[in-house]
Design a protein around this motif. Structure first.
Motif, PDB file in Angstrom:
ATOM      1  N   LEU A 107      30.023  49.151  47.850  1.00 21.73           N
ATOM      2  CA  LEU A 107      29.549  49.714  49.638  1.00 21.73           C
ATOM      3  C   LEU A 107      29.874  48.272  50.160  1.00 21.73           C
ATOM      4  O   LEU A 107      30.747  48.177  51.152  1.00 21.73           O
ATOM      5  N   LEU A 108      28.604  47.708  50.055  1.00 16.18           N
ATOM      6  CA  LEU A 108      28.565  46.155  50.228  1.00 16.18           C
ATOM      7  C   LEU A 108      30.051  45.305  50.643  1.00 16.18           C
ATOM      8  O   LEU A 108      30.358  44.775  51.967  1.00 16.18           O
ATOM      9  N   ILE A 114      35.438  44.956  55.871  1.00 17.68           N
ATOM     10  CA  ILE A 114      35.350  45.441  57.157  1.00 17.68           C
ATOM     11  C   ILE A 114      35.265  44.793  58.588  1.00 17.68           C
ATOM     12  O   ILE A 114      36.282  44.459  59.541  1.00 17.68           O
ATOM     13  N   ILE A 115      34.007  44.057  58.752  1.00 16.67           N
ATOM     14  CA  ILE A 115      33.472  42.898  59.320  1.00 16.67           C
ATOM     15  C   ILE A 115      33.903  41.935  59.610  1.00 16.67           C
ATOM     16  O   ILE A 115      34.589  41.205  60.738  1.00 16.67           O
ATOM     17  N   LYS A 148      33.706  37.789  46.463  1.00 12.80           N
ATOM     18  CA  LYS A 148      33.616  38.029  44.568  1.00 12.80           C
ATOM     19  C   LYS A 148      32.581  38.053  44.087  1.00 12.80           C
ATOM     20  O   LYS A 148      32.749  38.711  42.579  1.00 12.80           O
ATOM     21  N   LEU A 149      31.225  37.694  44.795  1.00 11.69           N
ATOM     22  CA  LEU A 149      30.100  37.723  44.075  1.00 11.69           C
ATOM     23  C   LEU A 149      29.866  39.492  43.883  1.00 11.69           C
ATOM     24  O   LEU A 149      29.621  39.959  42.733  1.00 11.69           O
ATOM     25  N   TYR A 150      29.688  40.308  44.958  1.00 12.17           N
ATOM     26  CA  TYR A 150      29.565  41.946  44.450  1.00 12.17           C
ATOM     27  C   TYR A 150      30.111  42.191  43.601  1.00 12.17           C
ATOM     28  O   TYR A 150      30.422  42.813  42.550  1.00 12.17           O
ATOM     29  N   ASN A 151      31.937  41.849  43.940  1.00 13.64           N
ATOM     30  CA  ASN A 151      32.249  41.947  42.652  1.00 13.64           C
ATOM     31  C   ASN A 151      32.475  42.199  41.531  1.00 13.64           C
ATOM     32  O   ASN A 151      31.964  42.935  40.283  1.00 13.64           O
ATOM     33  N   ALA A 152      31.585  41.213  41.199  1.00 15.19           N
ATOM     34  CA  ALA A 152      31.053  40.020  39.887  1.00 15.19           C
ATOM     35  C   ALA A 152      29.846  41.162  39.576  1.00 15.19           C
ATOM     36  O   ALA A 152      29.867  41.126  38.494  1.00 15.19           O
ATOM     37  N   MET A 153      29.112  41.277  40.578  1.00 17.52           N
ATOM     38  CA  MET A 153      28.025  42.088  40.415  1.00 17.52           C
ATOM     39  C   MET A 153      27.807  43.729  39.501  1.00 17.52           C
ATOM     40  O   MET A 153      27.546  43.967  39.195  1.00 17.52           O
TER      41      MET A 153
END
Length: 308
Positions: A107-108, A114-115, A148-153
């Motif tokens: 979600l983040l 979007i931001i 990409k860090l969020y995706n990796a998490m």
């Protein structure tokens, strides 16, 4: 010549068995020594302690400490099935808790994207700031690459959660057509011969991959402890902060940490999956899904669950 080959084969087998027993026996001493002398590997103000931590994190000694611990828990659990069910609930609960928490990274990632689009297209700003008082300000390209860090998490820390929920894609050739007990044998074999070895290999690769991007001189998997202690004289921290673009995301060492965490969680859940499979094998079909904490869409939505 065949007799010599036969003797050498059985001799190698015997030597391997002795090596296994010796390492299991030594693991008690190694664990006790590490616990009673934490300053030798946890006092990171001492460069030698850092190198000891690096060495033992990917060492045979550490592997057999974990291996022996799992053997002891398994032996106890096979005699006391309620204890093993308790371990299954704790380990699956750990996977669910971590996965449910880090699933919010998805979600983040969407909100941040979007931001970024609004800042770039509507306000035409080259940077983006977050925070109150002293804000965190980076170039737009930094925030874009940081997605990409969020995706990796999500990938690394939600993998075992997805496994518990039955969300991974399966290629089923024979599994659905075999009996309950045969399925549990396949599951136990898979956890022992595929999940655990894969997790160990990933850990060994990821461990040294991580430390080569944190300190210099670079440690190697082939380095013995004495050589690493010699390297500690010239050791200094050199955390990787190089991005793919001049103003891009520069925290790529975090991906290496996630790789190590991923391997650890896969190994832990392989143990939990073996325990659940063994218990369902012993107790029969009535125990399938026992204590399984699966997510639900809510009352009245059962027909849609599992269709994705």
């Amino acid at each position: 010549m065949q007799e010599d080959n036969g003797i050498s084969f059985f001799g190698a087998l015997w030597n391997g068995l002795i090596w296994l027993v010796q390492n299991i026996a030594e693991s008690f001493y190694n664990f006790g020594y590490a616990v009673t002398h934490p300053q030798l590997w946890l006092d990171w103000s001492d460069k030698e302690a850092v190198m000891r931590f690096v060495y033992y994190g990917g060492s045979v000694e550490f592997f057999f400490v974990v291996f022996t611990f799992v053997l002891i828990l398994t032996a106890i659990g096979m005699f006391y099935r309620n204890f093993m069910w308790g371990m299954v609930r704790v380990l699956e609960g750990f996977a669910n808790t971590v996965g449910r928490f880090f699933a919010w990274a998805g979600l983040l990632m969407v909100l941040q994207q979007i931001i970024i689009v609004f800042i770039q297209r509507v306000f035409a700003r080259p940077d983006l700031s977050f925070g109150l008082g002293i804000p965190i300000s980076f170039d737009i390209s930094w925030w874009s690459e940081e997605l990409k860090l969020y995706n990796a998490m999500v990938v690394c820390l939600c993998a075992t959660y997805t496994f518990v929920q039955g969300g991974h894609v399966r290629v089923d050739l024979i599994y659905s057509g075999i009996s309950h007990r045969a399925k549990r044998v396949v599951d136990m074999f898979g956890s022992l011969m595929f999940m655990m070895p894969m997790a160990v290999v990933t850990w060994l690769y990821g461990w040294y991959f991580l430390w080569r991007h944190l300190i210099v001189p670079n440690p190697s998997a082939s380095d013995q402890l004495d050589r690493l202690l010699m390297k500690s004289r010239a050791m200094r921290w050199n955390v990787e902060t190089i991005g793919f673009s001049p103003n891009g995301f520069n925290g790529y060492f975090l991906f290496k940490i996630l790789l190590v965490a991923f391997a650890a969680m896969i190994f832990i859940h392989a143990v939990a999956f073996f325990y659940r499979s063994w218990l369902e094998f012993v107790e029969g079909e009535g125990s399938v899904g026992k204590y399984l904490d699966k997510d639900t869409l809510g009352e009245g939505e059962e027909a849609y669950e599992g269709t994705h």
